[in-house]
Design an enzyme around this catalytic site. Structure first.
Site, PDB file in Angstrom:
ATOM      1  N   GLU A   1      28.959  -7.595  -2.646  1.00 27.83           N
ATOM      2  CA  GLU A   1      28.446  -7.005  -1.708  1.00 27.83           C
ATOM      3  C   GLU A   1      28.012  -8.547  -0.569  1.00 27.83           C
ATOM      4  O   GLU A   1      27.659  -8.340   0.605  1.00 27.83           O
ATOM      5  CB  GLU A   1      26.774  -6.769  -2.066  1.00 27.83           C
TER       6      GLU A   1
ATOM      7  N   GLU B   1      18.137 -10.615 -24.127  1.00 25.02           N
ATOM      8  CA  GLU B   1      17.539 -11.078 -22.927  1.00 25.02           C
ATOM      9  C   GLU B   1      16.086 -10.568 -22.775  1.00 25.02           C
ATOM     10  O   GLU B   1      15.556 -10.372 -21.724  1.00 25.02           O
ATOM     11  CB  GLU B   1      18.372 -10.278 -21.556  1.00 25.02           C
TER      12      GLU B   1
ATOM     13  N   HIS C   1      22.932   4.454 -16.359  1.00 26.83           N
ATOM     14  CA  HIS C   1      21.869   4.858 -15.527  1.00 26.83           C
ATOM     15  C   HIS C   1      21.008   6.107 -15.625  1.00 26.83           C
ATOM     16  O   HIS C   1      20.103   6.464 -14.834  1.00 26.83           O
ATOM     17  CB  HIS C   1      22.338   4.806 -13.892  1.00 26.83           C
TER      18      HIS C   1
ATOM     19  N   ASP D   1      27.629 -13.197 -15.558  1.00 31.40           N
ATOM     20  CA  ASP D   1      27.477 -12.065 -14.476  1.00 31.40           C
ATOM     21  C   ASP D   1      27.549 -12.246 -13.021  1.00 31.40           C
ATOM     22  O   ASP D   1      27.016 -13.022 -12.505  1.00 31.40           O
ATOM     23  CB  ASP D   1      26.104 -11.233 -14.595  1.00 31.40           C
TER      24      ASP D   1
ATOM     25  N   CYS E   1      10.287  -2.361  -4.269  1.00 29.32           N
ATOM     26  CA  CYS E   1      10.333  -3.768  -3.368  1.00 29.32           C
ATOM     27  C   CYS E   1      10.816  -4.722  -4.391  1.00 29.32           C
ATOM     28  O   CYS E   1      10.705  -4.675  -5.474  1.00 29.32           O
ATOM     29  CB  CYS E   1       8.888  -4.078  -3.010  1.00 29.32           C
TER      30      CYS E   1
ATOM     31  N   HIS F   1      30.859 -10.075 -15.354  1.00 24.92           N
ATOM     32  CA  HIS F   1      30.545  -8.608 -15.617  1.00 24.92           C
ATOM     33  C   HIS F   1      30.342  -8.228 -13.988  1.00 24.92           C
ATOM     34  O   HIS F   1      29.573  -9.004 -13.277  1.00 24.92           O
ATOM     35  CB  HIS F   1      29.325  -8.291 -16.190  1.00 24.92           C
TER      36      HIS F   1
ATOM     37  N   LYS G   1      23.952   0.453   0.457  1.00 23.78           N
ATOM     38  CA  LYS G   1      23.295  -0.798   0.990  1.00 23.78           C
ATOM     39  C   LYS G   1      23.546  -0.610   2.212  1.00 23.78           C
ATOM     40  O   LYS G   1      24.504  -0.099   2.972  1.00 23.78           O
ATOM     41  CB  LYS G   1      24.154  -2.031   0.581  1.00 23.78           C
TER      42      LYS G   1
ATOM     43  N   GLU H   1       0.625  -0.960  -0.115  1.00 27.25           N
ATOM     44  CA  GLU H   1      -0.120   0.020   0.091  1.00 27.25           C
ATOM     45  C   GLU H   1       0.910   1.262   0.115  1.00 27.25           C
ATOM     46  O   GLU H   1       0.723   2.213  -0.688  1.00 27.25           O
ATOM     47  CB  GLU H   1      -1.024  -0.014   1.120  1.00 27.25           C
ATOM     48  N   LEU H   2       1.831   0.994   0.679  1.00 23.02           N
ATOM     49  CA  LEU H   2       2.754   2.652   1.020  1.00 23.02           C
ATOM     50  C   LEU H   2       3.463   2.801  -0.369  1.00 23.02           C
ATOM     51  O   LEU H   2       3.410   3.821  -0.862  1.00 23.02           O
ATOM     52  CB  LEU H   2       3.841   2.266   2.011  1.00 23.02           C
TER      53      LEU H   2
HETATM   54  N1  GLN Z   1      23.280  -9.179 -18.146  1.00 19.91           N
HETATM   55  C1  GLN Z   1      22.624  -8.437 -17.416  1.00 19.91           C
HETATM   56  C2  GLN Z   1      22.206  -6.900 -18.025  1.00 19.91           C
HETATM   57  O1  GLN Z   1      22.740  -6.722 -18.956  1.00 19.91           O
HETATM   58  C3  GLN Z   1      23.580  -7.637 -16.101  1.00 19.91           C
HETATM   59  C4  GLN Z   1      23.130  -6.826 -15.312  1.00 19.91           C
HETATM   60  C5  GLN Z   1      23.702  -6.375 -13.988  1.00 19.91           C
HETATM   61  O2  GLN Z   1      25.253  -6.531 -14.070  1.00 19.91           O
HETATM   62  N2  GLN Z   1      23.053  -6.059 -12.859  1.00 19.91           N
HETATM   63  O3  GLN Z   1      21.011  -6.674 -17.698  1.00 19.91           O
HETATM   64 ZN    ZN Z   2      25.835  -4.321 -14.351  1.00 25.57          ZN
END
Ligand code: GLN
Ligand code: ZN
Length: 765
Positions: free
Chosen positions: A616, A495, A705, A610, A527, A652, A118, A16-17
């Site tokens: 982390e 993908e 990004h 990947d 989430c 990666h 994080k 809900e939030l």
């Molecule tokens: N192969 C993934 C992509 O291209 C790698 C995503 C990631 O590193 N978080 O979306």
């Molecule tokens: Zn990445």
């Protein structure tokens, strides 16, 4: 004996939030409506806890975005760049707060958000406090007291949850040189005192200070600050009761420090660190209450009552039950809300699980049971618990002998390539025939609205499996053709068939299941629904071969196979707790190894695995690093080393500081690693240069990004910078990460510029 929890999820059982926040942000609803939703969730959470029989119910565990940002606003640590926002939003504290969390682009202002990172080793992200040399603090928001009063009106004398002063400072970042954030403690103290004063006036009895850093490696200065702060607070408030909570690790070498702090109660995490109990018990100051974190707040398994009761008995035998609290190990923020909502989960598996609401009942039942109740319902609940625990231990759903035997027979050669990198490189060059500065991408191409809607329709049964596949194939084909046209060297299939890089594999692996509503807050309104790894993991059938082979059939260029690595699958799931994580990771690694081999047999010569989550997963204390890195790196190698010399393995990584773990990254021995690099202007590459990293590297040359399209010139410049530290013969050219969140128009322009940047760099080489 009293029961409590350290905090409860605030997103609401049906998110809900999230919905209320997003609607408010998009201007569809009023502030009043959002506040109303917030109040309802608090009331509901308190009621749920009351009904479950929790004695000390927390408040101020609610948050519209993040509890650390709440504290930042409370103590008025508002960075100067928000001054103008403050004027624009002067009648709404919450608008200023959201501007700090998300940035502000309105009324001719363009102000960046505060940084996010994080929360310890969880997948929750908090907003990092910014500290400046002349940092001032003042009581700015009365959220803590308001929530306490709200609970009081609901008939509850709540326990306010406040981030302890020392942990709050340690969570922040110095934004200028020339001072240490811990030096700010004396300046911040008066604001804490003001808050406590007000809470005391309103009738608060217990205060919970979260001090997770007390269970981590601490500097001498931090230890001194702890003593100073808690002694000062105690002097001012001889009557308030303070509980300091630690979690995610053991107190270990900080135990003597914790013992000399003037506290009424100390909370320890017995799920993460049961070993600390004896030391804590043997040294606990007289009159201090010990709060036992026995119900796991980080995972979804049902509590083993028999085992917990033994621990509790050990404590009550020594301290007496009036000096014992029973609690969740940490805040339940990290658990999904309510198992009752999972109506289509396998019933066997379901009986092994417990989400936040069920954990409340577990805490209460443990108290009743340790007080030797004769209540029939409670004794029945105990019997049921024993049955569920026994059922899980022996269930055929979990245990697969073949998998266990295969793990047992892993030997050293499984995690070693047949030959060293230099020999492999020669073999690969012969087959692959790639130019200098080869160009590639990280895997995903834009997941457009159409692609998402096809998947949604397919899942609802509106679109048949054949039609869905057909549409995805068309999209893949377009993407392959487009990559060929603009002259990329190593292509990817895009993908399109994947919703998420972990979920896609989880759905196909045996031993892994999914919830419908098991949402956990990741940051703000975002989430995630982590897969549940409940049993021995194996691969009933190939998972990606179809798509890679199809894509390869469309072109004469090389298509890179695309997999998620074992450590990342582990890290982003709820993991079974009945065997070491390292073994579960080995099982996943073997499944990925088989997939890699199947790809190789299908003619795929370049395979990327990947591992963005390797870093982390590092334990919170340095003493645990070696052990973790050993098995994590080995798991990657098990998955990647089953191929011939001529098959090129890529990996990666993103979101990383590489310095700490560069040695281990080198040990992974991938032929090529692509890394996120552009936002740091190639600085992250220095770790590789300094280490003399021997294999090939693709430092990201632009930031995916942001929608911004990079120019050819700036990418050429970055490549020149990279050549200064890494030999040109080992450099690749690629974006920072996958492109799935970008739009096509940005992607087209950016990649075309990237390809010509690579050409130019190689001409001027
Ligand atoms: N192969 C993934 C992509 O291209 C790698 C995503 C990631 O590193 N978080 O979306
Ligand atoms: Zn990445």
């Amino acid at each position: 004996m009293q029961t409590h929890i350290l905090g409860y999820p605030r997103i609401g059982s049906n998110r809900e939030l999230k919905k209320a926040c997003e609607q408010y942000w998009s201007g569809k609803t009023s502030l009043q409506e959002l506040l109303e939703t917030g109040r309802n969730i608090c009331q509901q959470n308190w009621k749920t806890q009351q009904e479950a029989g929790i004695d000390l119910i927390p408040c101020n565990d609610f948050s519209y975005y993040d509890q650390v940002l709440d504290m930042t606003l409370t103590v008025g640590a508002i960075p100067k760049r928000y001054n103008e926002v403050m004027l624009k939003t002067s009648n709404s504290e919450l608008d200023l707060y959201f501007a700090m969390a998300r940035g502000y682009q309105k009324d001719d202002l363009d102000i960046t958000a505060m940084e996010m990172t994080k929360w310890f080793d969880t997948n929750y992200h908090y907003i990092v406090p910014e500290f400046y040399k002349n940092q001032e603090f003042k009581l700015f928001s009365s959220k803590i007291v308001n929530e306490f009063v709200g609970a009081k009106q609901a008939g509850i004398n709540a326990k306010p949850v406040i981030i302890g002063l020392v942990s709050y400072l340690l969570l922040g970042k110095e934004k200028e040189e020339g001072f240490d954030k811990l030096d700010l403690a004396p300046k911040l103290l008066p604001v804490y005192i003001e808050i406590l004063q007000e809470l005391q006036t309103q009738g608060a009895e217990w205060i919970q200070f979260d001090e997770p850093f007390l269970a981590l490696d601490l500097s001498e200065k931090a230890k001194e600050t702890y003593q100073f702060i808690y002694n000062e607070i105690r002097k001012k408030f001889p009557k308030l009761k303070f509980i300091v909570t630690t979690y995610f690790e053991g107190l270990k070498d900080n135990l003597s420090l914790a013992n000399i702090l003037p506290l009424d109660a100390l909370h320890i995490d017995l799920v993460r660190c049961e070993e600390q109990l004896d030391d804590v018990l043997n040294t606990l100051p007289k009159n201090r209450i010990l709060s036992l974190g026995v119900v796991d707040g980080r995972n979804i398994w049902k509590n083993d009552f028999e085992k917990s009761l033994q621990l509790i008995k050990k404590v009550t035998d020594k301290l007496g039950s009036e000096k014992t609290f029973i609690a969740s190990s940490c805040s339940l923020l990290h658990s999904p809300c309510d198992l009752d909502l999972e109506i289509s989960l396998d019933t066997d598996i379901k009986q092994w699980l417990s989400f936040a609401k069920q954990k409340l009942t577990e805490v209460s039942l443990l108290k009743e049971l340790s007080e030797n109740t004769s209540d029939e319902n409670i004794l029945n609940a105990y019997e049921e618990n024993k049955k569920a625990i026994a059922n899980r231990k022996s269930s055929a759903l979990i245990h697969h002998n073949d998998v266990k035997l295969r793990v047992d027979s892993i030997n050293e050669t499984d995690s070693r390539r047949k030959n060293s990198f230099l020999i492999r490189k020669e073999a690969q060059e012969k087959v692959l025939n790639l130019p200098l500065f080869p160009t590639t991408t990280i895997g995903s191409f834009p997941q457009t609205k159409e692609v998402r809607s096809w998947r949604a329709q397919f899942k609802k049964g509106i679109l048949s499996s054949e039609d869905y596949k057909y549409l995805l194939k068309e999209e893949t084909q377009k993407t392959i053709q487009w990559q060929e046209k603009i002259g990329l060297d190593v292509l990817v299939h895009g993908e399109y068939e994947r919703n998420d890089m972990v979920e896609y594999f989880g759905e196909q692996l045996a031993g892994v299941t999914f919830t419908k509503k098991g949402w956990v807050q990741s940051y703000g309104s975002r989430c995630v629904k982590p897969p549940i790894i409940y049993g021995d993991v194996h691969r009933p059938h190939p998972m990606t071969v179809y798509w890679s082979q199809y894509a390869q059939s469309l072109t004469d260029k090389w298509v890179k196979g695309m997999l998620t690595g074992p450590v990342t699958i582990l890290q982003w799931s709820f993991v079974r707790d009945d065997q070491p994580r390292s073994i579960t990771c080995q099982q996943i690694a073997l499944a990925i190894r088989d997939e890699v081999r199947d790809l190789e047999n299908a003619g795929i010569r370049i395979i990327q695995i990947d591992e963005p989550a390797i870093r982390e997963g590092l334990p919170l204390r340095k003493s645990g690093w070696n052990d973790y890195l050993k098995w994590a790196i080995e798991a990657f190698k098990i998955s990647s080393c089953g191929v011939n010399d001529a098959t090129q393995i890529h990996t990666h990584m993103c979101y990383s500081e590489f310095n700490d773990i560069i040695q281990s990254i080198a040990e992974m021995d991938a032929d090529v690693i692509t890394i996120e690099c552009s936002r740091s202007q190639m600085e992250l590459l220095n770790a590789f240069a300094d280490f003399k990293y021997p294999n090939e590297i693709g430092p990201g040359v632009y930031d995916i990004h942001s929608p911004r399209v990079p120019s050819k010139e700036e990418m050429v410049e970055l490549l020149q910078k990279a050549q200064k530290v890494i030999p040109a013969s080992r450099l690749w050219v690629n974006p920072d990460c996958g492109l799935k969140t970008r739009h096509w128009d940005e992607t087209e322009k950016a990649l075309i510029a990237m390809v010509s940047a690579s050409k130019e760099a190689s001409l001027s080489y």
